[in-house]
Design an enzyme around this catalytic site. Structure first.
Site, PDB file in Angstrom:
ATOM      1  N   ASN A  26      34.161  31.053  26.106  1.00  0.00           N
ATOM      2  CA  ASN A  26      34.422  31.779  24.861  1.00  0.00           C
ATOM      3  C   ASN A  26      35.866  31.522  24.457  1.00  0.00           C
ATOM      4  O   ASN A  26      36.784  31.657  25.280  1.00  0.00           O
ATOM      5  CB  ASN A  26      34.188  33.273  25.067  1.00  0.00           C
ATOM      6  CG  ASN A  26      32.734  33.587  25.382  1.00  0.00           C
ATOM      7  OD1 ASN A  26      31.831  32.920  24.894  1.00  0.00           O
ATOM      8  ND2 ASN A  26      32.512  34.596  26.208  1.00  0.00           N
ATOM      9  N   HIS A  72      39.011  30.714  30.804  1.00  0.00           N
ATOM     10  CA  HIS A  72      38.012  30.926  31.859  1.00  0.00           C
ATOM     11  C   HIS A  72      36.683  30.350  31.455  1.00  0.00           C
ATOM     12  O   HIS A  72      36.316  30.362  30.283  1.00  0.00           O
ATOM     13  CB  HIS A  72      37.862  32.413  32.196  1.00  0.00           C
ATOM     14  CG  HIS A  72      37.632  33.304  31.019  1.00  0.00           C
ATOM     15  ND1 HIS A  72      38.644  33.646  30.149  1.00  0.00           N
ATOM     16  CD2 HIS A  72      36.511  33.905  30.549  1.00  0.00           C
ATOM     17  CE1 HIS A  72      38.160  34.437  29.197  1.00  0.00           C
ATOM     18  NE2 HIS A  72      36.863  34.604  29.409  1.00  0.00           N
TER      19      HIS A  72
HETATM   20  P1  AMP Z   1      35.437  36.767  27.708  1.00  0.00           P
HETATM   21  O1  AMP Z   1      34.769  37.835  26.891  1.00  0.00           O
HETATM   22  O2  AMP Z   1      34.798  35.411  27.586  1.00  0.00           O
HETATM   23  O3  AMP Z   1      36.930  36.747  27.497  1.00  0.00           O
HETATM   24  O4  AMP Z   1      35.146  37.161  29.216  1.00  0.00           O
HETATM   25  C1  AMP Z   1      35.925  38.026  29.958  1.00  0.00           C
HETATM   26  C2  AMP Z   1      35.094  38.382  31.156  1.00  0.00           C
HETATM   27  O5  AMP Z   1      35.945  38.933  32.123  1.00  0.00           O
HETATM   28  C3  AMP Z   1      34.000  39.418  30.890  1.00  0.00           C
HETATM   29  O6  AMP Z   1      32.730  38.888  31.227  1.00  0.00           O
HETATM   30  C4  AMP Z   1      34.386  40.586  31.803  1.00  0.00           C
HETATM   31  O7  AMP Z   1      33.272  41.229  32.358  1.00  0.00           O
HETATM   32  C5  AMP Z   1      35.225  39.884  32.851  1.00  0.00           C
HETATM   33  N1  AMP Z   1      36.213  40.713  33.540  1.00  0.00           N
HETATM   34  C6  AMP Z   1      37.139  41.526  32.970  1.00  0.00           C
HETATM   35  N2  AMP Z   1      37.911  42.090  33.921  1.00  0.00           N
HETATM   36  C7  AMP Z   1      37.462  41.619  35.111  1.00  0.00           C
HETATM   37  C8  AMP Z   1      37.843  41.830  36.459  1.00  0.00           C
HETATM   38  N3  AMP Z   1      38.859  42.645  36.796  1.00  0.00           N
HETATM   39  N4  AMP Z   1      37.155  41.185  37.436  1.00  0.00           N
HETATM   40  C9  AMP Z   1      36.147  40.352  37.117  1.00  0.00           C
HETATM   41  N5  AMP Z   1      35.736  40.105  35.868  1.00  0.00           N
HETATM   42  C10 AMP Z   1      36.392  40.740  34.865  1.00  0.00           C
END
Ligand code: AMP
Length: 115
Positions: free
Chosen positions: A88, A101
Site C-alpha cells: 500500500n 512495508h
Molecule cells: P498499511 O495500512 O499498508 O500501512 O499497513 C499497516 C499494517 O501495519 C496494518 O496491517 C496493521 O495491522 C499493521 N500494524 C500496525 N501496528 C503494528 C504492530 N505494532 N505490529 C504488527 N503490525 C502492526
C-alpha cells in the site's frame, strides 16, 4: 513518547514487541497485529524509506534481497497454493504506516479486485 519514529522503526529498534519470524542485516519480517488472512506477515527494510514512492536507484539491491526473502518466507510458511504481496502506497493506496512495508497474505483464497 513517540519521538517522531514510526511504529515500525520502533519495532526495528526493539522498543516495542513484535512476533518476528525473520531478521537479517537489511530487513525484518513479523506477523501483522491485525491479520487479514491466516498468514499475514509484514516485511520491512531496516532502512527508513517512507514508501515505494521514495525508493532510490541505490535501493535496487535491497529490494531484490527483500523479494528473495519473501520468496523463502512464503515457501517456509507453506504457501505452496499461492499468496499475495501488497505494498500500500500513499493515501489512495491505503498506507497507514509511513515506513515501506510489504504485506504477505495467504492460506485462504483472496478476491480481486481489492476494495
Ligand atoms: P498499511 O495500512 O499498508 O500501512 O499497513 C499497516 C499494517 O501495519 C496494518 O496491517 C496493521 O495491522 C499493521 N500494524 C500496525 N501496528 C503494528 C504492530 N505494532 N505490529 C504488527 N503490525 C502492526
Amino acid at each position: 513518547m513517540s519521538d517522531g519514529k514510526t511504529i515500525f522503526k520502533r519495532i526495528i529498534d526493539g522498543e516495542i514487541p513484535a512476533e518476528i519470524i525473520h531478521e537479517d542485516e537489511d530487513c525484518l519480517a513479523f506477523k501483522d497485529v491485525n491479520p487479514q488472512a491466516p498468514v499475514h506477515v509484514l516485511i520491512i527494510p531496516k532502512k527508513e524509506i517512507p514508501s515505494l514512492a521514495q525508493l532510490e536507484e541505490s535501493d535496487a539491491a535491497l529490494m531484490g534481497h527483500m523479494l528473495l526473502v519473501i520468496r523463502d518466507l512464503a515457501r517456509d510458511l507453506g504457501l505452496e497454493n499461492g499468496y499475495r504481496l501488497v505494498a500500500n502506497t500513499g493515501p489512495d493506496g491505503g498506507q497507514t504506516v509511513g515506513h515501506l512495508h510489504f504485506h504477505l497474505l495467504g492460506q485462504r483464497p483472496l478476491s480481486w479486485p481489492p476494495g
